[in-house]
Design a protein around this motif. Structure first.
Motif, PDB file in Angstrom:
ATOM      1  N   LEU A  87       0.563   1.978  -2.886  1.00  0.00           N
ATOM      2  CA  LEU A  87       1.182   2.906  -3.843  1.00  0.00           C
ATOM      3  C   LEU A  87       2.001   2.173  -4.896  1.00  0.00           C
ATOM      4  O   LEU A  87       2.101   2.633  -6.036  1.00  0.00           O
ATOM      5  CB  LEU A  87       2.090   3.891  -3.098  1.00  0.00           C
ATOM      6  CG  LEU A  87       1.430   5.065  -2.361  1.00  0.00           C
ATOM      7  CD1 LEU A  87       2.413   5.721  -1.417  1.00  0.00           C
ATOM      8  CD2 LEU A  87       0.882   6.071  -3.364  1.00  0.00           C
ATOM      9  N   TYR A  88       2.584   1.031  -4.528  1.00  0.00           N
ATOM     10  CA  TYR A  88       3.541   0.409  -5.446  1.00  0.00           C
ATOM     11  C   TYR A  88       3.371  -1.101  -5.644  1.00  0.00           C
ATOM     12  O   TYR A  88       4.006  -1.685  -6.517  1.00  0.00           O
ATOM     13  CB  TYR A  88       4.976   0.686  -4.974  1.00  0.00           C
ATOM     14  CG  TYR A  88       5.188   0.494  -3.491  1.00  0.00           C
ATOM     15  CD1 TYR A  88       5.337  -0.761  -2.934  1.00  0.00           C
ATOM     16  CD2 TYR A  88       5.239   1.604  -2.638  1.00  0.00           C
ATOM     17  CE1 TYR A  88       5.540  -0.923  -1.565  1.00  0.00           C
ATOM     18  CE2 TYR A  88       5.426   1.450  -1.278  1.00  0.00           C
ATOM     19  CZ  TYR A  88       5.587   0.189  -0.746  1.00  0.00           C
ATOM     20  OH  TYR A  88       5.771   0.034   0.601  1.00  0.00           O
TER      21      TYR A  88
ATOM     22  N   PRO B 135      12.546   6.475   1.324  1.00  0.00           N
ATOM     23  CA  PRO B 135      12.719   6.781  -0.098  1.00  0.00           C
ATOM     24  C   PRO B 135      11.646   6.171  -0.997  1.00  0.00           C
ATOM     25  O   PRO B 135      11.112   6.852  -1.878  1.00  0.00           O
ATOM     26  CB  PRO B 135      14.103   6.192  -0.425  1.00  0.00           C
ATOM     27  CG  PRO B 135      14.820   6.163   0.871  1.00  0.00           C
ATOM     28  CD  PRO B 135      13.774   5.857   1.888  1.00  0.00           C
ATOM     29  N   ILE B 136      11.302   4.882  -0.775  1.00  0.00           N
ATOM     30  CA  ILE B 136      10.347   4.245  -1.682  1.00  0.00           C
ATOM     31  C   ILE B 136       8.937   4.787  -1.480  1.00  0.00           C
ATOM     32  O   ILE B 136       8.186   4.971  -2.443  1.00  0.00           O
ATOM     33  CB  ILE B 136      10.376   2.698  -1.526  1.00  0.00           C
ATOM     34  CG1 ILE B 136       9.578   2.052  -2.672  1.00  0.00           C
ATOM     35  CG2 ILE B 136       9.839   2.264  -0.180  1.00  0.00           C
ATOM     36  CD1 ILE B 136       9.697   0.544  -2.725  1.00  0.00           C
ATOM     37  N   SER B 137       8.560   5.071  -0.229  1.00  0.00           N
ATOM     38  CA  SER B 137       7.211   5.577   0.037  1.00  0.00           C
ATOM     39  C   SER B 137       7.024   6.984  -0.522  1.00  0.00           C
ATOM     40  O   SER B 137       6.035   7.268  -1.217  1.00  0.00           O
ATOM     41  CB  SER B 137       6.932   5.578   1.546  1.00  0.00           C
ATOM     42  OG  SER B 137       7.001   4.274   2.078  1.00  0.00           O
TER      43      SER B 137
ATOM     44  N   SER C 295       1.748   4.017 -12.010  1.00  0.00           N
ATOM     45  CA  SER C 295       1.130   3.157 -10.998  1.00  0.00           C
ATOM     46  C   SER C 295      -0.389   3.193 -11.120  1.00  0.00           C
ATOM     47  O   SER C 295      -0.987   4.268 -11.200  1.00  0.00           O
ATOM     48  CB  SER C 295       1.545   3.620  -9.598  1.00  0.00           C
ATOM     49  OG  SER C 295       0.804   2.927  -8.617  1.00  0.00           O
ATOM     50  N   PRO C 296      -1.028   1.997 -11.119  1.00  0.00           N
ATOM     51  CA  PRO C 296      -2.494   1.971 -11.173  1.00  0.00           C
ATOM     52  C   PRO C 296      -3.139   2.616  -9.948  1.00  0.00           C
ATOM     53  O   PRO C 296      -4.320   2.941  -9.978  1.00  0.00           O
ATOM     54  CB  PRO C 296      -2.821   0.474 -11.249  1.00  0.00           C
ATOM     55  CG  PRO C 296      -1.598  -0.226 -10.765  1.00  0.00           C
ATOM     56  CD  PRO C 296      -0.450   0.655 -11.129  1.00  0.00           C
ATOM     57  N   PHE C 297      -2.375   2.822  -8.894  1.00  0.00           N
ATOM     58  CA  PHE C 297      -2.923   3.482  -7.706  1.00  0.00           C
ATOM     59  C   PHE C 297      -3.466   4.861  -8.055  1.00  0.00           C
ATOM     60  O   PHE C 297      -4.552   5.255  -7.627  1.00  0.00           O
ATOM     61  CB  PHE C 297      -1.860   3.598  -6.616  1.00  0.00           C
ATOM     62  CG  PHE C 297      -2.325   4.346  -5.398  1.00  0.00           C
ATOM     63  CD1 PHE C 297      -3.023   3.692  -4.399  1.00  0.00           C
ATOM     64  CD2 PHE C 297      -2.099   5.709  -5.260  1.00  0.00           C
ATOM     65  CE1 PHE C 297      -3.484   4.379  -3.282  1.00  0.00           C
ATOM     66  CE2 PHE C 297      -2.550   6.403  -4.153  1.00  0.00           C
ATOM     67  CZ  PHE C 297      -3.246   5.732  -3.162  1.00  0.00           C
TER      68      PHE C 297
ATOM     69  N   ILE D 291      -2.075  13.927  -0.265  1.00  0.00           N
ATOM     70  CA  ILE D 291      -2.461  13.014   0.817  1.00  0.00           C
ATOM     71  C   ILE D 291      -1.513  11.815   0.868  1.00  0.00           C
ATOM     72  O   ILE D 291      -1.097  11.371   1.943  1.00  0.00           O
ATOM     73  CB  ILE D 291      -3.917  12.547   0.638  1.00  0.00           C
ATOM     74  CG1 ILE D 291      -4.877  13.737   0.738  1.00  0.00           C
ATOM     75  CG2 ILE D 291      -4.286  11.498   1.679  1.00  0.00           C
ATOM     76  CD1 ILE D 291      -6.312  13.408   0.360  1.00  0.00           C
ATOM     77  N   ALA D 292      -1.150  11.296  -0.308  1.00  0.00           N
ATOM     78  CA  ALA D 292      -0.229  10.157  -0.367  1.00  0.00           C
ATOM     79  C   ALA D 292       1.139  10.531   0.193  1.00  0.00           C
ATOM     80  O   ALA D 292       1.783   9.729   0.894  1.00  0.00           O
ATOM     81  CB  ALA D 292      -0.092   9.664  -1.807  1.00  0.00           C
TER      82      ALA D 292
END
Length: 647
Positions: free
Chosen positions: A28-29, A115-117, A267-269, A284-285
Motif C-alpha cells: 500500500l505504501y 494507523p499507517i495501514s 500511491s501507485p498501488f 478490500i485494502a
C-alpha cells in the motif's frame, strides 16, 4: 522436511489470516515511500533500483533469515522473541537486554501499524472523490476505535473469515501486478542486484533504504505466530504470499517505468487499478489493514502475557475471552495501544507522514532477534561458524537499515524512540529490582521451626485463624521460605491453623509445562507445593491448588479431619476453609541502598501501584486473602548509634 499430512487448505488459510497481515499490506505504501525520496518523481534508476532493493530485501531478510533460519528456533512449537530468549537465557545474563529492547520495539510497532495501514487504504478514495485531510482522519479514527472496542470479546468468530479475506487480498494484488507486468515486462530487469547497487551508490542512501525497509516490516510475525500456525504451513503459505507481493511491487514498478518523469501524488498501488475497481479495492485494502492491525494487537497481548510470566513486565490483569488456544486480552494494554494509535493519527494525519516513524521500531526488533538467534545457533545448535555468519550478514543488513531509519528521527522517528525507550525502562526497572532483591534475599529452613508450629497448635489461648493457611514463596529449595513468612506466622498476629501450605511457582522455558512437586514438612500438617508452569500457562492458584488437593486426597497422601457440617464438593469434604496471606513490600527509610538501587526500588514500587493486585493475578477470592505489609530492609544498614540515657 515437510509433512504433507500437516497441510490442509484450512490450515493454509489460517496462516494467511494470522501471519501475513502486516507484511501483506506493505504494498500500500512502499513504492510511494520510495518515490517520496525523489520528490515523488519516477525515474528509471529509482524505479528499477527500488524494486531490486525490495526483491533482495524480501529474499535475504524475510525468506532466508526468518523463513529458513529463525523458524527452526522453535521452543516446543512456539516462536517469538521471548520464546527465543527462553531458549538462550541460561547462557549469558546480558541476553535479557536484547530481549527487553526487542519487546519494547514490537509494542511500539503495534501502535504504529494500525494507523499507517488503515490510513494508506482509506487514502485510495482520493482517486474517486477528494477527501479533505480532516475527513480522512475521522474515518481512520472511527475504524481504529471500533477495532479496539471489540477486543474484549475476542476474535474467535470473526477470525475465521480472516484467512479467506487475506486470500482475496493477495490474489487481488497479484492479479493487478500481472496486468502491469504484461504491459511493461522491462521491469523484471530489477531482479538484477546491479540496479539496487547502482541506486545506492547514486546518493540519498539513508532515505532510500529507510523506504525500502518498509517492505519487510511484518517479517517478525512469521516467527511470532509459529505456535498458532505451525512451521510447515508458514513455509508453504509464504511461497504464495511472496509471489503475490513481488507481483504487486513489480507491477507498480512497471506502471511507474512506463510513466518515467511524471510526478505522483497518489500511491501507485491504487493507480494500477481500473477506476471502476477503486472502491472495491479500497474496501478490500481496508479489511486487510484491519486484519493486519488485529494481528499486531493480539500479538501485543500475547507478548505482554509472556513477559509478565517471565518476570520482565509488571503484572497486569489477563483475561481469556474465548476458548481459542493462546488468545488473551489485557485491558490495560488495549487502552494504551488505542490511545497511542489515536495520538499517532492526530500527530501525523496522513500515511505519508507516518512513514517517518514507521520502520524504526521493527528494525530494532530485527536486530535484537539476530543477536538472540546467533546465540541460539551457537549454543543450542552448536554450529560454531554459522552463528558468526548470521551475526555478521544480518547484523550488517539491519544496522544499515537502522542507520537509514535514524534519519527519520527528527521527522517522526522520535515518537518510536520515545515509546520504545519508555517501555524498555519499565521492563528494566522491573527486572533489575528483582535482581536487587534476589541479591539480598535470605531463606530459612522450615524444619527448624517444627517445634514452633507444635507450640502454636497447642496454645489454647489463640483462636483458630483458619483451617488452611497458604503462603506464596520464592524459594528454589522446597523446604525453605523467606524470613518474612516465618515472622508473619509466629510474630505478626500468630496464625494458628490445622494445615499450612507453602506454594512456589517456577516459570519454565517450555511454554506449556504444567507440573507440580509435592513435599511434606510434617505429616498431614505442613505441605509444600512447587509448580512448574510454562510462560504461556495461567498462574491461577485457586484452580491449580484445587487440582493438586484433589489428587492428594485421592492418592491418600493427605488426610483431613472430617467436618460433617461441610457440603461435599468434588470429594473435598472436610478440607476446611483457606486463608491466603499476601505479603506486600514497602521501602523502609533506614535502608542503605546505593542511590541508583534506591531509585530503581522506589520506581518499581511506584509502578506496582498501577498493576493488578496479587490476589487478582493469582485468581484468589478476595474474601479469603489477608494483606500484610513488610518493610524492605535490604542493604548494608545504618551503623549502630550509642544512645545515652540521661534520666
Amino acid at each position: 522436511m515437510f509433512k504433507n499430512k500437516d497441510i490442509t487448505i484450512g490450515s493454509l488459510l489460517v496462516a494467511l489470516g494470522i501471519v501475513y497481515g502486516d507484511i501483506g499490506t506493505s504494498p500500500l505504501y512502499v513504492m510511494q515511500a520510495i518515490l517520496y525520496t525523489n520528490n515523488s518523481i519516477a525515474t528509471r534508476e529509482l524505479v528499477l533500483g527500488g524494486v531490486s532493493l525490495v526483491f533482495w530485501t524480501l529474499t535475504l531478510q524475510t525468506t532466508i533469515k526468518y523463513v529458513v533460519l529463525t523458524l527452526q528456533a522453535d521452543n516446543n512449537g512456539e516462536g517469538g522473541i521471548l520464546a527465543l530468549y527462553a531458549l538462550v537465557k541460561r547462557y549469558f545474563k546480558w541476553l535479557i537486554v536484547p530481549a527487553i529492547i526487542g519487546v519494547a520495539a514490537i509494542l511500539a510497532d503495534g501502535i504504529l501499524t494500525p494507523p499507517i495501514s488503515v490510513s494508506s487504504a482509506i487514502e485510495g478514495l482520493n482517486l474517486i472523490v477528494f477527501l479533505k485531510e480532516d475527513a480522512t482522519v475521522m474515518i481512520v479514527l472511527v475504524i481504529i476505535l471500533l477495532l479496539f472496542s471489540v477486543q474484549k470479546f475476542g476474535t474467535e468468530k470473526i477470525g475465521k473469515i480472516f484467512g479467506p479475506i487475506m486470500f482475496v487480498w493477495f490474489s487481488m494484488i497479484g492479479f493487478f501486478g500481472i496486468v502491469q507486468l504484461v504491459q511493461n515486462p522491462r521491469i523484471l530487469e530489477g531482479i538484477n542486484p546491479y540496479y539496487a547497487f547502482k541506486l545506492l551508490v547514486s546518493g540519498n542512501v539513508p532515505y532510500i533504504l529507510g523506504a525500502v525497509f518498509l517492505c519487510t516490516t511484518g517479517a517478525e510475525a512469521l516467527y511470532s505466530d509459529l505456535g498458532h500456525c505451525g512451521r510447515v504451513n508458514i513455509y508453504y503459505s509464504w511461497i504464495f504470499v511472496k509471489i503475490t507481493l513481488l507481483l504487486s511491487y513489480f507491477g507498480q514498478g512497471a506502471y511507474l517505468l512506463s510513466r518515467e518523469g511524471h510526478t505522483f501524488v497518489n500511491s501507485p498501488f491504487f493507480l494500477i487499478m481500473p477506476r471502476w475497481f477503486i472502491i472495491p479495492g479500497v474496501i478490500i485494502a481496508t479489511l486487510a489493514a484491519i486484519i493486519a492491525s488485529q494481528a499486531l494487537i493480539s500479538g501485543s497481548f500475547t507478548l505482554i502475557s509472556e513477559a509478565i510470566k517471565l518476570n520482565i513486565f509488571p503484572k497486569l490483569a489477563i483475561r481469556y475471552p474465548t476458548k481459542e488456544k493462546g488468545q488473551v486480552y489485557i485491558g490495560t494494554v488495549n487502552k494504551a495501544l488505542c490511545i497511542g494509535c489515536v495520538g499517532i493519527i492526530f500527530i501525523f494525519k496522513q500515511s505519508q507522514n507516518m512513514q517517518a516513524a514507521y520502520g524504526l521500531s521493527i528494525t530494532i526488533t530485527m536486530l535484537m532477534t539476530t543477536l538472540l538467534l546467533s546465540q541460539y545457533i551457537r549454543f543450542v545448535k552448536n554450529q560454531k561458524k554459522l552463528w558468526i555468519v548470521v551475526l555478521l550478514v544480518f547484523g550488517t543488513i539491519e544496522l544499515s537499515f537502522l542507520y537509514a531509519n535514524s534519519f527519520k528521527i527528527l521527522s517522526g522517528g522520535y515518537v518510536t524512540l520515545i515509546i520504545t525507550a519508555a517501555l524498555a525502562f519499565v521492563m528494566y526497572v522491573w527486572q533489575y529490582s528483582f535482581e536487587i532483591k534476589k541479591r539480598y534475599l535470605k531463606f530459612v529452613n522450615l524444619t527448624d521451626y517444627k517445634e514452633n508450629f507444635n507450640i502454636l497448635k497447642t496454645d489454647s489461648e489463640l483462636p483458630l485463624y483458619a483451617g488452611n493457611v497458604v503462603y506464596l514463596t520464592k524459594s528454589k529449595l522446597w523446604n525453605q521460605v523467606e524470613p518474612k513468612v516465618i515472622y508473619s506466622i509466629f510474630n505478626n498476629e500468630p496464625k494458628k491453623a490445622d494445615n499450612y501450605w507453602f506454594i512456589n511457582i517456577n516459570v519454565t522455558d517450555d511454554p506449556y509445562t504444567r507440573e507440580y512437586i509435592f513435599n511434606k514438612i510434617e505429616e498431614n500438617r505442613i505441605f509444600v507445593i512447587d509448580f512448574n508452569l510454562g510462560f504461556r500457562v495461567s498462574q491461577g492458584i485457586n484452580t491449580l491448588m484445587f487440582q493438586v488437593i484433589r489428587d492428594l486426597i485421592k492418592s491418600g497422601e493427605v488426610v483431613f479431619k472430617p467436618r460433617n457440617y461441610m457440603i461435599d464438593y468434588e470429594n473435598l469434604k472436610g478440607i476446611g476453609n483457606f486463608k491466603f496471606i499476601i505479603i506486600e513490600e514497602v521501602l523502609a527509610l533506614e535502608n542503605d541502598f546505593s542511590a541508583w538501587d534506591s531509585f530503581i526500588i522506589s520506581t518499581q514500587l511506584f509502578i506496582k501501584k498501577f498493576t493488578v493486585s496479587p490476589q487478582k493475578w493469582y485468581g484468589i477470592d478476595t474474601s479469603v486473602v489477608d494483606i500484610e505489609k513488610v518493610p524492605i530492609l535490604f542493604g548494608k544498614g545504618l551503623p549502630d548509634e550509642n544512645l545515652k540515657r540521661i534520666k
